[in-house]
Design a protein around this motif. Structure first.
Motif, PDB file in Angstrom:
ATOM      1  N   LYS A  41      10.318   8.202   9.566  1.00  0.00           N
ATOM      2  CA  LYS A  41       9.524   7.590   8.432  1.00  0.00           C
ATOM      3  C   LYS A  41       8.159   7.275   8.554  1.00  0.00           C
ATOM      4  CE  LYS A  41      10.085   3.425   5.542  1.00  0.00           C
ATOM      5  NZ  LYS A  41      10.993   2.264   5.194  1.00  0.00           N
ATOM      6  N   TYR A  42       7.734   6.899  10.050  1.00  0.00           N
ATOM      7  CA  TYR A  42       6.289   6.707  10.145  1.00  0.00           C
ATOM      8  C   TYR A  42       5.443   7.752  10.972  1.00  0.00           C
ATOM      9  CZ  TYR A  42       7.936   2.290   8.492  1.00  0.00           C
ATOM     10  OH  TYR A  42       8.528   1.191   7.648  1.00  0.00           O
ATOM     11  N   THR A  43       5.395   8.781  10.247  1.00  0.00           N
ATOM     12  CA  THR A  43       4.597  10.070  11.046  1.00  0.00           C
ATOM     13  C   THR A  43       3.155   9.864  10.985  1.00  0.00           C
ATOM     14  OG1 THR A  43       4.666  11.677   9.179  1.00  0.00           O
ATOM     15  CG2 THR A  43       6.591  11.503  10.791  1.00  0.00           C
ATOM     16  N   VAL A  44       2.463  10.756  11.405  1.00  0.00           N
ATOM     17  CA  VAL A  44       0.871  10.729  11.101  1.00  0.00           C
ATOM     18  C   VAL A  44       0.734  11.016   9.860  1.00  0.00           C
ATOM     19  CG1 VAL A  44      -1.248  11.956  11.841  1.00  0.00           C
ATOM     20  CG2 VAL A  44       0.540  11.338  13.558  1.00  0.00           C
ATOM     21  N   THR A  45       1.339  11.442   9.114  1.00  0.00           N
ATOM     22  CA  THR A  45       0.941  12.094   7.667  1.00  0.00           C
ATOM     23  C   THR A  45       1.629  11.369   6.656  1.00  0.00           C
ATOM     24  OG1 THR A  45       2.596  13.914   7.686  1.00  0.00           O
ATOM     25  CG2 THR A  45       0.404  14.326   8.474  1.00  0.00           C
ATOM     26  N   SER A  46       2.564  10.426   6.930  1.00  0.00           N
ATOM     27  CA  SER A  46       3.608   9.806   6.096  1.00  0.00           C
ATOM     28  C   SER A  46       3.057   8.585   5.281  1.00  0.00           C
ATOM     29  CB  SER A  46       4.948   9.623   6.693  1.00  0.00           C
ATOM     30  OG  SER A  46       4.805   8.569   7.545  1.00  0.00           O
ATOM     31  N   TYR A  47       1.587   8.143   6.091  1.00  0.00           N
ATOM     32  CA  TYR A  47       1.373   6.702   5.419  1.00  0.00           C
ATOM     33  C   TYR A  47       0.741   6.885   3.853  1.00  0.00           C
ATOM     34  CZ  TYR A  47      -1.582   2.570   5.177  1.00  0.00           C
ATOM     35  OH  TYR A  47      -2.245   1.450   5.043  1.00  0.00           O
ATOM     36  N   ARG A  48       1.468   5.844   3.062  1.00  0.00           N
ATOM     37  CA  ARG A  48       1.177   5.625   1.918  1.00  0.00           C
ATOM     38  C   ARG A  48       0.742   4.117   1.669  1.00  0.00           C
ATOM     39  NH1 ARG A  48       5.828   8.573   1.711  1.00  0.00           N
ATOM     40  NH2 ARG A  48       6.938   6.838   0.729  1.00  0.00           N
ATOM     41  N   LEU A  49      -0.519   3.733   0.968  1.00  0.00           N
ATOM     42  CA  LEU A  49      -0.892   2.481   0.959  1.00  0.00           C
ATOM     43  C   LEU A  49      -0.011   1.648  -0.100  1.00  0.00           C
ATOM     44  CD1 LEU A  49      -3.034   0.768   1.765  1.00  0.00           C
ATOM     45  CD2 LEU A  49      -4.397   1.472  -0.183  1.00  0.00           C
ATOM     46  N   ALA A  50       0.673   2.545  -1.157  1.00  0.00           N
ATOM     47  CA  ALA A  50       1.649   1.903  -2.024  1.00  0.00           C
ATOM     48  C   ALA A  50       3.009   1.531  -1.235  1.00  0.00           C
ATOM     49  CB  ALA A  50       1.736   2.853  -3.378  1.00  0.00           C
ATOM     50  N   THR A  57       4.599 -10.760   0.411  1.00  0.00           N
ATOM     51  CA  THR A  57       4.051 -10.881  -1.001  1.00  0.00           C
ATOM     52  C   THR A  57       3.021  -9.719  -1.115  1.00  0.00           C
ATOM     53  OG1 THR A  57       4.177 -13.306  -1.112  1.00  0.00           O
ATOM     54  CG2 THR A  57       2.496 -12.381  -2.687  1.00  0.00           C
ATOM     55  N   GLN A  58       2.149  -9.467  -0.234  1.00  0.00           N
ATOM     56  CA  GLN A  58       1.297  -8.392  -0.539  1.00  0.00           C
ATOM     57  C   GLN A  58       1.913  -6.889  -0.518  1.00  0.00           C
ATOM     58  OE1 GLN A  58      -2.484  -8.166   1.216  1.00  0.00           O
ATOM     59  NE2 GLN A  58      -3.253  -9.588  -0.179  1.00  0.00           N
ATOM     60  N   ARG A  59       3.012  -6.963   0.335  1.00  0.00           N
ATOM     61  CA  ARG A  59       3.731  -5.611   0.300  1.00  0.00           C
ATOM     62  C   ARG A  59       4.283  -5.163  -0.901  1.00  0.00           C
ATOM     63  NH1 ARG A  59       9.001  -4.290   1.283  1.00  0.00           N
ATOM     64  NH2 ARG A  59       9.766  -6.265   2.172  1.00  0.00           N
ATOM     65  N   LYS A  60       4.843  -6.396  -1.670  1.00  0.00           N
ATOM     66  CA  LYS A  60       5.494  -6.161  -2.992  1.00  0.00           C
ATOM     67  C   LYS A  60       4.338  -6.039  -4.164  1.00  0.00           C
ATOM     68  CE  LYS A  60       9.842  -6.879  -2.076  1.00  0.00           C
ATOM     69  NZ  LYS A  60      10.928  -5.734  -1.927  1.00  0.00           N
ATOM     70  N   PHE A  61       3.212  -6.586  -3.791  1.00  0.00           N
ATOM     71  CA  PHE A  61       2.113  -6.427  -4.766  1.00  0.00           C
ATOM     72  C   PHE A  61       1.547  -5.086  -4.522  1.00  0.00           C
ATOM     73  CE2 PHE A  61      -2.581  -6.093  -5.396  1.00  0.00           C
ATOM     74  CZ  PHE A  61      -2.694  -6.804  -6.848  1.00  0.00           C
ATOM     75  N   ALA A  62       1.537  -4.253  -3.472  1.00  0.00           N
ATOM     76  CA  ALA A  62       0.879  -2.993  -3.450  1.00  0.00           C
ATOM     77  C   ALA A  62       2.100  -1.918  -4.170  1.00  0.00           C
ATOM     78  CB  ALA A  62       0.878  -2.420  -2.026  1.00  0.00           C
ATOM     79  N   ILE A  63       3.531  -2.360  -3.943  1.00  0.00           N
ATOM     80  CA  ILE A  63       4.572  -1.372  -4.869  1.00  0.00           C
ATOM     81  C   ILE A  63       4.340  -1.591  -6.071  1.00  0.00           C
ATOM     82  CG2 ILE A  63       6.939  -1.215  -5.206  1.00  0.00           C
ATOM     83  CD1 ILE A  63       7.565  -2.273  -2.213  1.00  0.00           C
ATOM     84  N   ASN A  64       4.154  -2.831  -6.716  1.00  0.00           N
ATOM     85  CA  ASN A  64       3.866  -3.144  -8.080  1.00  0.00           C
ATOM     86  C   ASN A  64       2.369  -2.574  -8.603  1.00  0.00           C
ATOM     87  OD1 ASN A  64       6.366  -4.407  -8.312  1.00  0.00           O
ATOM     88  ND2 ASN A  64       5.532  -6.335  -7.619  1.00  0.00           N
ATOM     89  N   ASN A  65       1.488  -2.377  -7.872  1.00  0.00           N
ATOM     90  CA  ASN A  65       0.352  -1.634  -8.216  1.00  0.00           C
ATOM     91  C   ASN A  65       0.057  -0.575  -7.678  1.00  0.00           C
ATOM     92  OD1 ASN A  65      -1.200  -4.099  -9.904  1.00  0.00           O
ATOM     93  ND2 ASN A  65      -0.274  -5.046  -8.184  1.00  0.00           N
ATOM     94  N   ARG A  66       1.080   0.380  -7.939  1.00  0.00           N
ATOM     95  CA  ARG A  66       1.182   1.647  -7.111  1.00  0.00           C
ATOM     96  C   ARG A  66      -0.178   2.624  -7.310  1.00  0.00           C
ATOM     97  NH1 ARG A  66       5.247   4.863  -5.011  1.00  0.00           N
ATOM     98  NH2 ARG A  66       6.599   3.090  -5.487  1.00  0.00           N
TER      99      ARG A  66
END
Length: 208
Positions: A139-148, A173-182
């Motif tokens: 799940k957490y590879t060098v290329t798998s990072y997604r801000l959302a 709260t911020q983790r959920k915020f990012a998902i909701n503002n993909r």
């Protein structure tokens, strides 16, 4: 001396003989049990990227009015989260993957820094490192990072689940915020990558 007294005198020696023949002495067993029950202190720490190491405001302000994304929904505080334990700090960084660093060096480079929660875990360092190795290749590879939806706070949440801790409300709260503002999160990540800062002391901005 009667037979009862003689038996009482011999009892300790008989018990010791049984321990030596069939297993470790009892006091060694107790020490081993205590070592297995030792608990390690884990801390969830965070830094505010809008007041620290990344000039998020410059990225945001340079795109006001160009219709790229709605700057009004960029939060006042954008946190980067990490897990501290076993004398180290563990975090997940854009284009770098999972990083492990001496906690003294991490604290020295990141200021101000907040301790959002603290708890004890019975997980050993080797158990946690085995878990890190597993997710680092999946799940957490060098290329798998997604801000959302696959960022530093996602990593913190998963690590806490493994270690038996609870995700701090501020970071949740911020983790959920990012998902909701993909859409905004994806654009902000692209803008940061395009900016290509010449140097940075710490991870990129995190909208989660």
């Amino acid at each position: 001396m009667n037979s009862l007294s003689f038996a009482l005198i011999l009892t300790p020696y008989l018990l010791l003989s049984i321990d030596v023949v069939f297993g470790k002495p009892r006091h060694h067993m107790r020490q081993s049990e205590n070592l297995n029950n030792l608990q390690n202190t884990i801390k969830v720490i965070s830094t505010n990227t809008r007041s620290g190491y990344v000039d998020v405001d410059a990225i945001v302000n340079s795109n006001i009015g160009n219709g790229v994304f709605d700057t009004s929904v960029v939060p006042d505080n954008i946190y980067h989260g990490a897990v501290q334990g076993y004398g180290k700090v563990f975090d997940f960084i854009l284009n770098e993957g999972i990083k492990i660093e001496d906690d003294g060096q991490y604290y020295e480079r990141n200021s101000p820094l907040w301790i959002d929660s603290e708890f004890n875990t019975t997980r050993s360092e080797n158990e946690f490192l085995d878990w890190i190795k597993k997710v680092k290749g999946a799940k957490y590879t060098v290329t798998s990072y997604r801000l959302a939806d696959n960022n530093c706070l996602t990593f913190v949440a998963d690590a806490l689940e493994f270690l038996g801790g609870k995700e701090p409300m501020k970071l949740r709260t911020q983790r959920k915020f990012a998902i909701n503002n993909r859409k905004n999160a994806d654009v902000l990540q692209a803008l940061y990558e395009a900016a290509k800062p010449p140097s940075r002391q710490t991870p990129p901005p995190i909208l989660a």
